[in-house]
Design an enzyme around this catalytic site. Sequence first.
Site, PDB file in Angstrom:
ATOM      1  N   SER A  85     -24.062  35.057  11.800  1.00 25.10           N
ATOM      2  CA  SER A  85     -23.878  34.086  10.552  1.00 25.10           C
ATOM      3  C   SER A  85     -22.915  33.060  11.517  1.00 25.10           C
ATOM      4  CB  SER A  85     -22.938  34.589  10.022  1.00 25.10           C
ATOM      5  OG  SER A  85     -23.151  33.555   8.773  1.00 25.10           O
TER       6      SER A  85
ATOM      7  N   HIS B  65     -29.749  37.033   8.088  1.00 25.68           N
ATOM      8  CA  HIS B  65     -28.705  37.299   6.269  1.00 25.68           C
ATOM      9  C   HIS B  65     -29.083  38.602   5.657  1.00 25.68           C
ATOM     10  CE1 HIS B  65     -26.128  34.123   7.800  1.00 25.68           C
ATOM     11  NE2 HIS B  65     -25.159  34.529   6.837  1.00 25.68           N
TER      12      HIS B  65
ATOM     13  N   GLU C 228     -32.550  31.013  11.658  1.00 23.89           N
ATOM     14  CA  GLU C 228     -31.946  31.843  10.068  1.00 23.89           C
ATOM     15  C   GLU C 228     -30.804  31.604   9.909  1.00 23.89           C
ATOM     16  OE1 GLU C 228     -29.395  34.359   9.029  1.00 23.89           O
ATOM     17  OE2 GLU C 228     -27.441  33.922  10.402  1.00 23.89           O
TER      18      GLU C 228
END
Length: 312
Positions: free
Chosen positions: A118, A282, A217
């Site tokens: 992330s 995620h 992503e």
Amino acid sequence: MTVRAGARPPRLRPGDRVAVVAPSGPVAPERLDAGLDILRGWDLDPVLAPHVRTGHPELAYLAAPDECRARDLQDAWCDPEVAAVFAARGGYGAQRMVDLLDWAAVRVARPKPLVGFSDVTVVHEAFALRAGVATLHGPAVAGEVFLKDEPTRDQLRRTLFTPEDPAVTTLAPGTARTLVPGRAHGVTFGGCLALLASEAGTPDARRDAAGGLLLLEDVGEQPYAVDRALTQLLRSGTLAGVAGVVLGSWARCGPYDRIRAVLVDRLGGLGVPVVEEFGFGHGDSALTVPLGVPATLDADAGTLTFDVPPLC
């Protein structure tokens, strides 16, 4: 600027001391405690960096002031008694502190596994470009997927302790599907799309992706925002020369058929293999994927096979 392989850190061994840092957002205490218990169950000795639990006096979305978060990460990386560094979570804030690290000190320290995803994408890219180190795009210690999903934990544990395991050197998630067929060889890099796009114009912005296998992503971004970020990477030249693309999860990004249409529209014209639904990021389960390691992408078979184990 060819995407280059990084120096591979040593694997972990039972009894190793490992550090948990919070380079971005604040950490929920109960999740952090649960994650530390899991690491102890792996026969590791986790230690918290000094500012993981302190909070920021004014900006509640940061784990601590920028200087404190940078010092925690640098001290953990440079401590010869620490065998690995784990991010407690993502969130926001890594971009604010990454330029405060003493990169000369980082470069001379012995490499060690650095795990996160992330917002930690910024840290992965900085360590790749400024220190030449291979890292691990893997779950955060206080993250929900790490705490709740056994396959996620098992994949990370295998990567850290037995990196020559076939389940680590060849990633073959059953969910993977061909978006653009073909095979390609290159060095893995990337992570969260929004962070890669927002890095444009910074010291850690890649000028191109020659020889690279790009991981992408994201979470919580609507289709138009995914389009905007991909367009930024295309217009800036960041994707020039990319050898192949590996797409992970797009949790809470809207109906997947709409996201898929954007991915086909923006990436299909690159003329390189692209595989989707590769199971990292995620989602409800998350593969650990090495960054900075040469690999072969087979988009038809849905596999990513590394030339060497990610850790020594």
